[in-house]
Scaffold this motif. Structure first.
Motif, mmCIF file in Angstrom:
data_model
loop_
_atom_site.group_PDB
_atom_site.id
_atom_site.type_symbol
_atom_site.label_atom_id
_atom_site.label_comp_id
_atom_site.label_asym_id
_atom_site.label_seq_id
_atom_site.Cartn_x
_atom_site.Cartn_y
_atom_site.Cartn_z
ATOM 1 N N UNK A 123 31.589 58.541 31.947
ATOM 2 C CA UNK A 123 30.785 59.458 33.208
ATOM 3 C C UNK A 123 29.187 59.584 33.993
ATOM 4 N N UNK A 124 28.317 59.270 34.560
ATOM 5 C CA UNK A 124 27.419 59.823 34.732
ATOM 6 C C UNK A 124 27.693 61.188 35.286
ATOM 7 N N UNK A 125 26.460 62.110 34.741
ATOM 8 C CA UNK A 125 26.532 63.472 34.872
ATOM 9 C C UNK A 125 27.979 64.075 35.195
ATOM 10 N N UNK A 165 18.142 54.317 46.273
ATOM 11 C CA UNK A 165 18.516 54.786 47.953
ATOM 12 C C UNK A 165 19.671 55.527 47.975
ATOM 13 N N UNK A 166 20.998 55.424 47.469
ATOM 14 C CA UNK A 166 21.899 56.183 47.460
ATOM 15 C C UNK A 166 21.703 57.625 47.130
ATOM 16 N N UNK A 172 31.309 72.891 48.880
ATOM 17 C CA UNK A 172 32.900 71.545 48.745
ATOM 18 C C UNK A 172 31.936 70.629 49.032
ATOM 19 N N UNK A 173 30.627 69.827 49.641
ATOM 20 C CA UNK A 173 29.948 68.990 49.981
ATOM 21 C C UNK A 173 29.501 68.834 48.578
ATOM 22 N N UNK A 174 28.434 69.434 47.849
ATOM 23 C CA UNK A 174 28.158 69.338 46.645
ATOM 24 C C UNK A 174 29.333 68.604 45.727
ATOM 25 N N UNK A 175 30.786 69.218 45.460
ATOM 26 C CA UNK A 175 31.727 68.127 45.297
ATOM 27 C C UNK A 175 31.626 66.718 45.124
ATOM 28 N N UNK A 176 32.696 66.643 46.513
ATOM 29 C CA UNK A 176 32.869 65.763 47.209
ATOM 30 C C UNK A 176 31.379 64.279 46.863
ATOM 31 N N UNK A 177 30.320 65.175 46.771
ATOM 32 C CA UNK A 177 28.938 64.073 46.502
ATOM 33 C C UNK A 177 28.819 63.707 44.867
ATOM 34 N N UNK A 224 29.383 59.901 43.371
ATOM 35 C CA UNK A 224 27.916 59.757 43.178
ATOM 36 C C UNK A 224 27.922 59.041 41.788
ATOM 37 N N UNK A 225 28.428 60.093 41.172
ATOM 38 C CA UNK A 225 29.255 59.604 39.755
ATOM 39 C C UNK A 225 30.144 58.144 39.942
ATOM 40 N N UNK A 226 31.353 57.656 39.950
ATOM 41 C CA UNK A 226 31.721 57.551 40.274
ATOM 42 C C UNK A 226 30.754 55.660 41.148
#
Length: 352
Positions: free
Chosen positions: A29-31, A293-294, A149-154, A158-160
């Motif tokens: 899993x990235x990060x 880009x993402x 909360x947004x950092x957690x979601x992002x 992004x890792x997925x």
């Protein structure tokens, strides 16, 4: 959880973070070393843990990331930005418009005050947004909750995406955790401590990360001094940032935000989708891959995106260049946007 001693809480935090981080790494899993401590921190924070990460350690962790980023930066990254500046500006404006729309709708369909919704929806550096929010009449607790909360979601999304898009080869290179240290390590420590101190002293937004990145890039790319950032130091920085984010999800703040939590989540997902759309448009015009880009357009914190980019086969220099440009634009336009949302978004604003 709060009935446990601080020593017991620290032991639980360390052991659980290592176990979850290693588990994520085993699945490539990235990060992983960011997500593991972050998730453990969230669980412990909501369970009433009284642990907090000292702000100085958080700033030093950002400085470590800055030195890591410096190793990838060079003057050549300006070429694609300058050559295709209309596209870059268009993507930045689109992201800014997306965050403004997200904040506007969030305030319109919730009980959040205008400044809180505006600063909580701004996709810049999370710590910088929280630091500035209080000066403009926002509830800093709710802004911090929304930002992280947004950092957690992002970070999770992004890792997925990186895991699906890149597969196992993204982590096939073996890591040397404890390499022989050389003079470059001492120079790295100097850049790290001086950059973190000066960035904070000069009140530069996300200065603890950006200043070491810029100074280190100048030294590294010119050949004056080669930086050395060992894996064990990066892992420690990842953990400190993950804990700093996760432990902010305390029970009192969560209960305070509970009434508007559904609207917050919808707002975050909507902003992520809009930024994802701008990433797709970016790949249509520039010669970059979708993952680059993402991450370049991702509405996460600057430090979190840097960690994910470092663990993926992407153009980290382009990612950081676009993220940094967006941060400065949002810092310049944030106050005006907050005033606009405060004035026009609230349903009762027209009746006053």
């Amino acid at each position: 959880m709060d009935s446990l001693s601080l020593r017991t809480q620290w032991m639980l935090l360390l052991v659980a973070s290592v176990l979850l981080g290693v588990l994520f790494q085993s699945f490539h899993v990235p990060a992983a070393l960011l997500l593991g401590p972050m998730i453990v921190g969230v669980v412990m924070g909501l369970s009433g843990a009284s642990l907090r990460i000292n702000k100085r350690f958080f700033l030093l962790a950002q400085a470590v990331l800055g030195c890591m980023i410096a190793q990838t930066l060079s003057p050549s990254i300006l070429t694609p930005l300058l050559q295709d500046w209309p596209v870059v500006v268009a993507v930045l404006m689109l992201t800014l418009a997306a965050s403004g729309l997200s904040g506007f709708l969030l305030v319109r369909f919730s009980d959040l005050p205008g400044p809180t919704g505006a600063w909580g929806s701004s996709p810049g550096g999370a710590s910088a947004m929280v630091a500035m929010a209080g000066d403009f009449g926002a509830d800093v607790r709710l802004v911090a909750f929304m930002q992280y909360l947004r950092v957690l979601f992002v970070a999770t999304a992004a890792a997925i995406v990186a895991r699906i898009g890149l597969g196992d080869p993204a982590h096939s290179v073996s890591q040397v955790w404890f390499p022989p240290l050389n003079q470059g390590f001492l120079i790295t420590l100097g850049v790290m401590f001086a950059g973190a101190w000066l960035g904070t002293r000069l009140r530069i937004p996300s200065g603890a990360l950006l200043l070491p990145a810029l100074v280190g890039a100048g030294l590294h790319s010119s050949g004056v001094a080669l930086l050395q950032v060992p894996e064990w130091l990066l892992a420690l920085a990842y953990a400190l940032i993950g804990w700093s984010v996760g432990l902010r999800f305390t029970r009192p703040v969560f209960l305070l935000a509970l009434r508007t939590l559904p609207q917050m989540i919808v707002s975050i997902i909507g902003l992520m989708l809009l930024c994802g759309g701008s990433a797709w448009l970016l790949t249509r015009v520039l010669h970059i891959d979708l993952m680059t880009a993402y991450l370049a357009t991702s509405p996460g914190g600057l430090d979190t995106v840097a960690i994910i980019a470092a663990g993926s086969r992407v153009d980290i220099a382009f990612v950081m260049a676009l993220q940094t440009l967006r941060l400065f634009i949002i810092l310049l336009t944030g106050p005006a946007l907050a005033r606009f949302i405060s004035r026009y978004a609230h349903p009762r604003a027209g009746a006053n």
